[in-house]
Design an enzyme around this catalytic site. Structure first.
Site, short mmCIF file in Angstrom:
data_model
loop_
_atom_site.label_atom_id
_atom_site.label_comp_id
_atom_site.label_asym_id
_atom_site.label_seq_id
_atom_site.Cartn_x
_atom_site.Cartn_y
_atom_site.Cartn_z
N SER A 23 0.84 -1.19 0.00
CA SER A 23 0.00 0.00 0.00
C SER A 23 0.88 1.25 0.00
CB SER A 23 -0.84 -0.05 1.29
OG SER A 23 -2.05 0.63 1.15
N PRO A 24 0.45 2.32 -0.67
CA PRO A 24 1.27 3.53 -0.67
C PRO A 24 1.42 4.06 0.76
CG PRO A 24 -0.93 3.97 -1.55
CD PRO A 24 -0.81 2.49 -1.40
N ALA A 58 2.06 8.60 -1.84
CA ALA A 58 1.36 9.74 -2.40
C ALA A 58 2.39 10.78 -2.86
CB ALA A 58 0.44 10.35 -1.34
N TYR A 182 -8.36 14.35 1.16
CA TYR A 182 -7.51 15.21 0.32
C TYR A 182 -8.34 15.81 -0.82
CZ TYR A 182 -3.97 12.96 3.18
OH TYR A 182 -3.24 12.51 4.25
N ARG A 230 -7.71 5.20 -5.57
CA ARG A 230 -8.00 4.89 -4.17
C ARG A 230 -9.14 5.79 -3.72
NH1 ARG A 230 -4.89 3.60 1.31
NH2 ARG A 230 -4.09 1.96 -0.01
N LEU A 301 -5.90 -3.34 8.09
CA LEU A 301 -5.79 -4.39 9.11
C LEU A 301 -5.96 -5.80 8.54
CD1 LEU A 301 -7.25 -2.89 12.39
CD2 LEU A 301 -4.87 -3.24 11.73
N ARG A 324 0.87 -1.08 7.13
CA ARG A 324 1.74 -1.17 8.31
C ARG A 324 2.38 -2.53 8.49
NH1 ARG A 324 -3.00 1.26 11.82
NH2 ARG A 324 -4.07 0.10 10.19
C1 LIG Z 1 3.15 5.58 7.46
C2 LIG Z 1 1.91 5.55 6.61
C3 LIG Z 1 1.83 6.34 5.50
C4 LIG Z 1 0.69 6.30 4.66
N1 LIG Z 1 0.68 7.02 3.50
C5 LIG Z 1 -0.33 6.83 2.61
C6 LIG Z 1 -0.26 7.37 1.31
O1 LIG Z 1 0.73 7.98 0.91
N2 LIG Z 1 -1.32 7.20 0.50
C7 LIG Z 1 -2.43 6.47 0.88
O2 LIG Z 1 -3.38 6.35 0.11
N3 LIG Z 1 -2.49 5.91 2.09
C8 LIG Z 1 -1.47 6.04 2.96
N4 LIG Z 1 -1.49 5.39 4.15
C9 LIG Z 1 -2.59 4.44 4.43
C10 LIG Z 1 -2.15 3.01 4.04
O3 LIG Z 1 -1.85 2.91 2.67
C11 LIG Z 1 -3.22 1.98 4.41
O4 LIG Z 1 -4.38 2.23 3.67
C12 LIG Z 1 -3.58 2.04 5.91
O5 LIG Z 1 -2.41 2.08 6.69
C13 LIG Z 1 -4.43 0.83 6.31
O6 LIG Z 1 -3.80 -0.38 5.96
P1 LIG Z 1 -2.94 -1.23 7.03
O7 LIG Z 1 -3.84 -1.58 8.17
O8 LIG Z 1 -2.47 -2.43 6.24
O9 LIG Z 1 -1.79 -0.37 7.48
C14 LIG Z 1 -0.39 5.46 5.00
C15 LIG Z 1 -0.33 4.70 6.18
C16 LIG Z 1 0.81 4.71 6.96
C17 LIG Z 1 0.87 3.81 8.17
#
Ligand SMILES: Cc1cc2nc3c(=O)[nH]c(=O)nc-3n(C[C@H](O)[C@H](O)[C@H](O)COP(=O)(O)O)c2cc1C
Length: 369
Positions: A23-24, A58, A182, A230, A301, A324
């Site tokens: 994921s970004p 992003a 955003y 997204r 998650l 994460r």
């Molecule tokens: C450090 C960090 C930076 C993130 N930056 C972006 C981002 O640049 N673009 C985006 O769409 N989501 C961003 N997210 C959200 C994640 O891509 C993801 O959707 C979110 O953390 C939930 O997924 P997870 O539970 O697997 O972490 C970010 C999350 C984290 C933890």
């Protein structure tokens, strides 16, 4: 090949080795929008992780589109030049298909980096005036300027310019960030768009600018390369964006040539009431997939290999995006493959770490492929 998680698939002309997407994730470590040594380590690490898709964080299309001073950008030659060797390295050492998320932070922008708790930086202290669909601020942030026709034209052009740079860099797929409060989400959500012109009011009007952006990028992006979006599937707030809106938006994106949608949620307003639990956004990916037929990425998650496989087996999504968990365990795909009994890409330099090669037999056949 036994599992869905490790089954290959294709988007347009892009062959993707498995269903795991990094994921970004913004690293807040760019200088003047330029990536540097942190990104070399971070993206290199993710490129060798075994994930089939890696979405670069992003990436802002102009200076005001950044959330903070540490965000990546792709609006000038220096930023393009900084990315080139990192991408070359990732392609040389890794197996992931590399995509980029294009972004404008809208009304939330001009704050300190994440670990400085995203405090607003006023223009007089080195920040800037954000742009929004309307002029209502996100609480405790700078007051945005409501976008006018000139702003719209400039932003459309900036998205197109960044798209052309991404193509020159050999980026394999693009993702348009329409989520998390955003700019494009500012237009979509009734909670952040009180415009009275053709860009506000009805759902059709609120979707108009995000769809114009998508269409402009799609025209500038080669036909054979995939492009996704997204979205925040719901706002988790009364009077906000709904899953029915997301289905309608996805259908409109599909008509413009969208190849996949990542079903995230929230971010429009701080009073959102989110119930966070394992896989809490998966039902959104499932509903959007069922009602539109588009390829969906589930995110949020998802931490366990069997959980990921189950989502795919049940037809709730086509791609599993991990955020994460990939930072915590960048070898997650290796471990998942091992747990699910699959073999797949990992670099030859590390092949002796595989459990099958820990018996001291240096001549044991490599499981790498
Ligand atoms: C450090 C960090 C930076 C993130 N930056 C972006 C981002 O640049 N673009 C985006 O769409 N989501 C961003 N997210 C959200 C994640 O891509 C993801 O959707 C979110 O953390 C939930 O997924 P997870 O539970 O697997 O972490 C970010 C999350 C984290 C933890």
């Amino acid at each position: 090949m036994n599992t869905k998680l490790f089954s290959p698939f294709r988007l347009r002309d892009l062959d993707i080795p498995n269903r795991i997407m990094v994921s970004p994730m913004g690293q807040y470590s760019a200088v003047d929008g330029c990536v540097g040594d942190w990104h070399m380590m971070h993206l290199g690490n993710m490129a060798i992780s075994g994930a089939g898709m890696l979405v670069i964080e992003a990436t802002a299309i102009n200076p005001v589109a950044r959330l903070s001073h540490g965000d990546c950008g792709l609006w000038n030659d220096a930023q393009e030049a900084a990315l080139a060797p990192i991408l070359e390295f990732c392609r040389r050492v890794g197996g992931a298909r590399i995509g980029m998320q294009l972004w404008h932070a809208g009304r939330k922008s001009s704050v300190t980096v994440a670990w400085e708790r995203q405090q607003a930086i006023p223009p007089e202290a080195g920040g800037w005036t954000p742009l929004g669909a309307d002029d209502r601020p996100y609480p405790r942030r700078n007051t945005p300027k409501a976008m006018d026709a000139d702003d719209r034209q400039r932003i459309l052009q900036d998205y197109v310019d960044a798209t052309e740079r991404a193509n020159r860099l050999g980026i394999e797929f693009l993702e348009l960030h329409c989520a998390h409060g955003y700019l494009l989400h500012n237009f979509l959500s009734p909670l952040t768009n009180n415009r009275t012109d053709e860009f506000g009011g009805s759902l059709e009007n609120r979707m108009r600018f995000p769809l114009e952006v998508f269409a402009a990028i799609r025209r500038a992006w080669p036909e054979h390369k995939p492009m996704g979006a997204r979205i925040s599937s719901i706002d988790w707030a009364s009077g906000g964006w709904t899953i029915e809106d997301s289905v309608a938006f996805t259908k409109a994106l599909q008509a413009l040539g969208c190849d996949y949608v990542t079903a995230s949620s929230g971010g429009a307003v701080p009073e959102q009431a989110i119930t966070v639990e394992p896989g809490y956004q998966v039902p959104f990916a499932e509903r959007i997939r069922r009602e539109t037929g588009i390829c969906t990425a589930a995110v949020g998650l998802i931490t366990e290999p069997r959980q990921a496989e189950d989502i795919l087996q049940k037809g709730q999504a086509d791609i599993i995006a991990l955020g994460r968990r990939m930072l915590w365990d960048p070898r997650w795909p290796w471990h998942a493959a091992s747990e699910l009994g699959e073999e797949f890409f990992y670099p030859k330099q590390y092949e002796r770490s595989h459990p099958s090669m820990q018996g001291g037999d240096f001549l044991a056949p490599a499981r790498n492929k």
